[in-house]
Design an enzyme around this catalytic site. Sequence first.
Site: not given
Length: 207
Positions: A103, A107, A199, A202
């Site tokens: 991603r 944006t 995340d 992560d």
Amino acid sequence: MQQLHVSEHPLVKHKLTALRATSTDHRTFRELVRELSMLLCYEATLDMETKPKQVVTPMGETTGAEVKETIGLVPIMRAGIGMTDGIMELLPSVQVWHIGLYRDEETLRPVSYYNKLPQAPTVQVCLVLDPMLATGGSAIATVNILKEWGVARIKYVGLLAAPEGVEAFSSAHPDVPIHVAALDERLNDIGFIVPGLGDAGDRMFGT
């Protein structure tokens, strides 16, 4: 939304609560993702087609059932990889293909960098695996690829979803069921699910 299936299983709720906690270390996080993936796969495959199969037991012969559909797993790298092992243990006949998307942080749109699909589909059902349905961009892009490739039936299996992601995905692919452990409140201004779990990649891989 009829295509959204949020698990109500007590074990799913219990394990998801542990997964969310900041005190959960990387190893435990990976184990919980594996266990949750198996539970969610169980629910997502309740409608799999079977065919009769004769078996001989120690006490005689009986007619059982055998799954007749072959399933393809499509983990969206990298976090989707953590969902794969548990599901592979559960399913009797499975193939694994990889699609790499990341991603763009500015944006929030998906960028494709890897696609390892054979020339033609060799399965009847594809399960798209990605822990977080946030904006929905990566999942939408993956299903676009699979439909263009010619897969007949596709399902999304994830851990958490945001309402924004569900709406976007459902608008783009109203024929694809969504199976998740929980529908959370919203996305924040940087595209993360709230309350979420941070995340997933992560926390899974300790990065």
